[in-house]
Design an enzyme around this catalytic site. Structure first.
Site, PDB file in Angstrom:
ATOM      1  N   ASN A 238     -15.894   5.837   9.624  1.00 24.11           N
ATOM      2  CA  ASN A 238     -15.362   4.907  10.091  1.00 24.11           C
ATOM      3  C   ASN A 238     -16.346   4.422  11.282  1.00 24.11           C
ATOM      4  O   ASN A 238     -15.721   4.522  12.049  1.00 24.11           O
ATOM      5  CB  ASN A 238     -13.593   5.420  10.102  1.00 24.11           C
ATOM      6  CG  ASN A 238     -13.268   3.035   9.998  1.00 24.11           C
ATOM      7  OD1 ASN A 238     -13.931   2.277  10.422  1.00 24.11           O
ATOM      8  ND2 ASN A 238     -11.915   2.899  10.086  1.00 24.11           N
TER       9      ASN A 238
ATOM     10  N   HIS B 229      -8.429  -5.843   5.525  1.00 25.18           N
ATOM     11  CA  HIS B 229      -6.927  -4.555   5.927  1.00 25.18           C
ATOM     12  C   HIS B 229      -6.948  -3.948   3.978  1.00 25.18           C
ATOM     13  O   HIS B 229      -5.902  -3.101   4.270  1.00 25.18           O
ATOM     14  CB  HIS B 229      -6.499  -4.884   6.338  1.00 25.18           C
ATOM     15  CG  HIS B 229      -6.500  -5.568   7.682  1.00 25.18           C
ATOM     16  ND1 HIS B 229      -5.597  -6.260   8.401  1.00 25.18           N
ATOM     17  CD2 HIS B 229      -7.562  -4.348   8.751  1.00 25.18           C
ATOM     18  CE1 HIS B 229      -6.830  -6.220   9.947  1.00 25.18           C
ATOM     19  NE2 HIS B 229      -7.278  -5.764  10.112  1.00 25.18           N
TER      20      HIS B 229
ATOM     21  N   GLU C 208      -6.355   4.871   5.818  1.00 29.80           N
ATOM     22  CA  GLU C 208      -7.302   4.200   5.428  1.00 29.80           C
ATOM     23  C   GLU C 208      -8.780   5.635   5.092  1.00 29.80           C
ATOM     24  O   GLU C 208      -9.481   5.009   4.161  1.00 29.80           O
ATOM     25  CB  GLU C 208      -8.161   3.527   6.051  1.00 29.80           C
ATOM     26  CG  GLU C 208      -7.138   2.783   6.805  1.00 29.80           C
ATOM     27  CD  GLU C 208      -7.414   0.824   8.194  1.00 29.80           C
ATOM     28  OE1 GLU C 208      -7.819   0.023   7.807  1.00 29.80           O
ATOM     29  OE2 GLU C 208      -7.132   2.144   9.270  1.00 29.80           O
TER      30      GLU C 208
ATOM     31  N   ARG D 231      -8.715 -12.106  18.485  1.00 30.64           N
ATOM     32  CA  ARG D 231      -9.846 -13.091  17.707  1.00 30.64           C
ATOM     33  C   ARG D 231      -7.916 -14.038  17.830  1.00 30.64           C
ATOM     34  O   ARG D 231      -7.247 -13.386  17.743  1.00 30.64           O
ATOM     35  CB  ARG D 231     -10.068 -12.672  16.873  1.00 30.64           C
ATOM     36  CG  ARG D 231     -10.946 -11.869  16.058  1.00 30.64           C
ATOM     37  CD  ARG D 231     -10.671 -11.295  14.924  1.00 30.64           C
ATOM     38  NE  ARG D 231     -10.759  -9.660  14.970  1.00 30.64           N
ATOM     39  CZ  ARG D 231     -10.642  -9.021  14.002  1.00 30.64           C
ATOM     40  NH1 ARG D 231     -10.900  -9.268  13.310  1.00 30.64           N
ATOM     41  NH2 ARG D 231     -10.033  -7.660  14.249  1.00 30.64           N
TER      42      ARG D 231
ATOM     43  N   ARG E 212     -15.831   3.138   5.647  1.00 32.22           N
ATOM     44  CA  ARG E 212     -15.186   1.569   5.194  1.00 32.22           C
ATOM     45  C   ARG E 212     -16.430   1.006   5.662  1.00 32.22           C
ATOM     46  O   ARG E 212     -17.634   0.731   6.432  1.00 32.22           O
ATOM     47  CB  ARG E 212     -14.135   1.365   6.529  1.00 32.22           C
ATOM     48  CG  ARG E 212     -13.689   0.917   6.523  1.00 32.22           C
ATOM     49  CD  ARG E 212     -12.828   0.510   7.661  1.00 32.22           C
ATOM     50  NE  ARG E 212     -11.424  -0.927   8.298  1.00 32.22           N
ATOM     51  CZ  ARG E 212     -11.468  -1.413   9.080  1.00 32.22           C
ATOM     52  NH1 ARG E 212     -11.746  -0.471  10.105  1.00 32.22           N
ATOM     53  NH2 ARG E 212     -11.413  -2.867   8.786  1.00 32.22           N
TER      54      ARG E 212
END
Length: 404
Positions: free
Chosen positions: A8, A180, A378, A240, A92
């Protein structure tokens, strides 16, 4: 023993995990590590299955100037010192675009298609692709699998994925993707073991971290998400803005004279909690701050989560459970408590003691909607997808090969 490497990659760090593939298709984590401070203060840290330290080493900036160099250093350490030679690598990849609805075996054609999506995920996509390109160049016989954060949301109805714009733009890929997805997929798979009575029901999952979003899940499938065409949409995040009137973008261009590249950088790096507070993009620092702007940023974060929860509950036509996950969701009892207050109209009531102790179930006994805290994983999802491709035979021609 066969092992699978999960990668990742970010802009200044590469997180990796090594899993052993057991004979029954199960996976066991052997190593968890990361190379962080890339390009500034590179450091390799890694621990074993029981948490024991395996490495903690600093490197010069010249030795690890970028992600490919970090991959080389970490790979050499795994191979030369631990004698680990993975049979496959899972990655990922944040944006899969309209073409990728499930994990896929990587080749140069896949990489080329994913490179076209860089502008839709500039904080993530280029860094996700850097180790892929490095491994393709240096170990072309090593199978690599791309696992997409958008894939879990491809079960949305067409009406949920469309914007009110001409159909031609949708055909070109301008649509609501959601992100996500690997985290939400993990939670959906974990729910039958954690809360079997609501696993097939109507669940809102809040993935709250530096990147934040929420997902409406019904019968284990995503039906709506707060994120859209890019990972800018929805909730306010570390840097963001979340949902914003497109007219603000037009104002920045027309009135402020900002070119598109500068607007993009502004929206991805200078807004959110950082921009609103002027203090930090880190929720821990904001909670510890006495600056009123920090309080405003937290209030805004909680308020927008409450608003979006109402939207998702409407999409689900009711709510059977609410789940917190990711960095803030798993670790900040105070933020969870404030969000629960916002959800009181849905019948949510927290047990203050259970919440303070980060228990798996933090709602009070008389709460109409149970509230859970479930740590996400994840990397395990990526490892499972990679192993599934191996077991399905999609990598059968390359499986026996090992990296020497």
């Amino acid at each position: 023993m066969d092992t699978i490497l999960v990668v990742n990659a970010g802009s200044s760090s590469v997180k990796f995990q090594v899993y052993s593939a057991l004979g029954d298709g199960a996976l066991r984590r052997q190593i968890k590590g990361q190379m962080d401070g890339i390009g500034s203060r590179p450091r390799l840290r890694a621990s074993g299955a029981s948490g024991d330290a395996l490495a903690d080493r600093a490197y010069s900036v010249e030795a690890v100037p970028d992600v490919p160099a970090a991959m080389s250093v970490a790979g050499n350490w795994l191979r030369d010192e631990l004698r680990i030679t993975p049979i496959a690598v899972g990655h990922r990849v944040v944006h899969g675009g309209p073409d990728h609805v499930r994990p896929v075996l990587i080749d140069h054609g896949v990489v080329s298609r994913l490179e076209r999506l860089v502008d839709l995920a500039p904080l993530h996509q280029p860094h996700n692709l850097a180790p892929i390109r490095s491994l393709l160049a240096n170990f072309p016989g090593l199978p690599q699998v791309a696992c997409f954060d958008t894939a879990f949301h491809r079960t949305h109805d067409l009406v949920a994925d469309h914007y009110a714009i001409p159909q031609q733009l949708y055909a070109e890929g301008v649509r609501r993707y959601g992100f996500h997805g690997l985290s939400y997929e993990y939670i959906a798979r974990a729910l039958p073991g954690v809360a079997p009575k609501i696993a097939k029901g109507r669940v809102i999952v809040a993935h709250l971290g530096s990147g934040a979003s929420m997902c409406a899940i019904k019968e284990g499938r995503s039906v709506e998400s707060t994120m859209g065409f890019t990972a800018l949409d929805g909730l306010p995040m570390g840097t963001r803005p979340g949902q914003i009137d497109p007219g603000v973008i037009l104002y920045l261009i027309a009135e402020k004279g900002m070119p598109a590249a500068k607007v993009q950088d502004f929206l991805y790096r200078d807004c959110g909690l950082k921009g609103l507070s002027g203090v930090s993009n880190d929720m821990r620092e904001l909670e510890a701050s006495t600056d009123p702007r920090a309080r405003l940023a937290i209030d805004h974060f909680v308020y927008r989560i409450g608003l979006n929860a109402g939207m998702l509950a409407a999409a689900l036509q009711g709510l059977d459970a609410f789940v917190f996950t990711a960095g803030i969701g798993e670790n900040s009892a105070s933020i969870r408590a404030r969000i629960a207050e916002q959800l009181g109209w849905l019948g949510v009531r927290l047990d203050a003691g259970e919440n303070a102790h980060h228990a798996p179930l933090i709602s009070a006994a008389d709460s109409r909607v149970p509230v859970y805290v479930i740590p996400t994983d994840e990397e395990l999802m990526i490892a499972q997808h990679t192993l599934s491709l191996l077991m399905d035979g999609q990598l059968i021609n390359t499986r026996p090969k090992r990296v020497s």
